[in-house]
Design an enzyme around this catalytic site. Sequence first.
Site, PDB file in Angstrom:
ATOM      1  N   ASP A 146     -27.206 -17.746  42.143  1.00 12.17           N
ATOM      2  CA  ASP A 146     -28.310 -18.254  41.318  1.00 12.17           C
ATOM      3  C   ASP A 146     -29.359 -19.009  42.156  1.00 12.17           C
ATOM      4  O   ASP A 146     -29.213 -19.151  43.370  1.00 12.17           O
ATOM      5  CB  ASP A 146     -27.700 -19.151  40.220  1.00 12.17           C
ATOM      6  N   ASP A 201     -33.743 -15.592  31.711  1.00  7.32           N
ATOM      7  CA  ASP A 201     -32.470 -15.332  31.017  1.00  7.32           C
ATOM      8  C   ASP A 201     -32.649 -14.611  29.685  1.00  7.32           C
ATOM      9  O   ASP A 201     -33.480 -14.992  28.863  1.00  7.32           O
ATOM     10  CB  ASP A 201     -31.750 -16.654  30.752  1.00  7.32           C
TER      11      ASP A 201
HETATM   12  C1  GLA Z   1     -29.046 -19.366  35.140  1.00  6.06           C
HETATM   13  C2  GLA Z   1     -28.749 -17.863  35.175  1.00  6.06           C
HETATM   14  C3  GLA Z   1     -27.811 -17.511  34.034  1.00  6.06           C
HETATM   15  C4  GLA Z   1     -26.539 -18.304  34.156  1.00  6.06           C
HETATM   16  C5  GLA Z   1     -26.848 -19.797  34.178  1.00  6.06           C
HETATM   17  C6  GLA Z   1     -25.621 -20.632  34.497  1.00  6.06           C
HETATM   18  O1  GLA Z   1     -29.781 -19.710  34.020  1.00  6.06           O
HETATM   19  O2  GLA Z   1     -29.937 -17.126  35.093  1.00  6.06           O
HETATM   20  O3  GLA Z   1     -27.532 -16.126  34.029  1.00  6.06           O
HETATM   21  O4  GLA Z   1     -25.855 -17.931  35.316  1.00  6.06           O
HETATM   22  O5  GLA Z   1     -27.834 -20.103  35.154  1.00  6.06           O
HETATM   23  O6  GLA Z   1     -25.895 -21.993  34.554  1.00  6.06           O
END
Ligand code: GLA
Length: 384
Positions: A146, A201
């Site tokens: 990430d 997301d």
């Molecule tokens: C980010 C990523 C998500 C998930 C969260 C976890 O937002 O894009 O897919 O992994 O972090 O905290």
Amino acid sequence: MKKIAFLFLILSSVVLFAQKPDLAKTPPMGWNSWNKFACNVSEKLIKEAADAMISTGMKDAGYEYIVIDDCWQIKRDEQGNIVADPERFPSGIKALADYVHSKGLKFGLYSDAGTGTCQNRPGSSTFEEKDAKQYAAWGVDYLKYDWCNTNGLNQQVQYTKMGKALEASGRDIVFSMCEWGGSNPWYWAKDVAHLWRSTGDIQDCWDCKRDWGGMGWTLILDQQEGLEKYAGPGHWNDPDMLEVGNGGMKDNENRSHFSFWCLLAAPLMAGNDIMNMSDATKEILTNKEAIAVNQDVLGIQGSKKLDEGNFEVWVKPLKGGDYAVILFNRGDPTVNVNVKWADFGIKGKFKARDLWKKSDIGVVDGFKGGIEKHDVLFLKLIKQ
Ligand code: GLA
């Protein structure tokens, strides 16, 4: 001068290295804890998910990776080793990976290229080699990486560091980048990682928008246009994990979402409670004919060929001169359509097969009929 030195740093770190493309010749398939369970992860949950992969027929349909997302890690020890939460993972990560492997599945973890993860657990910045070695020793097969807490860091430099560390770890580990498309990774990440997120997301909705950047899948779909030329065997655009079965959408909407992820050659990471899913959800996630479109060996990402507002047509060329076609109604009223395959550059004689009804329509040169609200006609055109 500073700029030139920086460019050199980027180039020298990239050109001498390439991820093993064979690890993701077709889009990776699996299950990830985040969309449904967020920080509520534990070894019990992961074992249950592995068991459910078998009992639901998902493994048989091609799903392979069980990935623990954020919150499995709690601190670093005095030697700098990453430590799993001992309350939630009392047997340790190695034992859990062994369990997943014993089911004939593969095991994945999550970390972050910055100093902390998005939920403020320890990140891997400056610990890349140590972490990669640890993952290899535990038996990790997949790393999602990430981009939170990365103030001032450069995506290409950071992801290349971890990519190299994984490659040097001695274990085959699929590398999944998650920097939300911020640095246009499709231009540079092909040799660094096997997949890269292309957007913020996904949310469990048709077209909702969150202040912090999350969005429904149809908005993500719109952002995939033009990216098709950057995907192929070993390197995939990732429009994020599936929301199928998470309760925010109707079955037809979930079916449309899944159809598009198949047509886009997107990684198919289920994100729902696979231990307790409805028959309708299971049928969507395990539709082998739809999955075969996703896993087609040519690895071509489908693209939009017609946009009439609420009515869209998307096409994905397949092996042997076949095609997958989606006729999509994004709007509320039923759309009555009359299209010919030739309008989309599909020339020749084809037998059309409805991949949701699992029945042949016959040898036809197009489709005339209605597509209902938020639904698709997902077809395979089989060359005659
Ligand atoms: C980010 C990523 C998500 C998930 C969260 C976890 O937002 O894009 O897919 O992994 O972090 O905290």
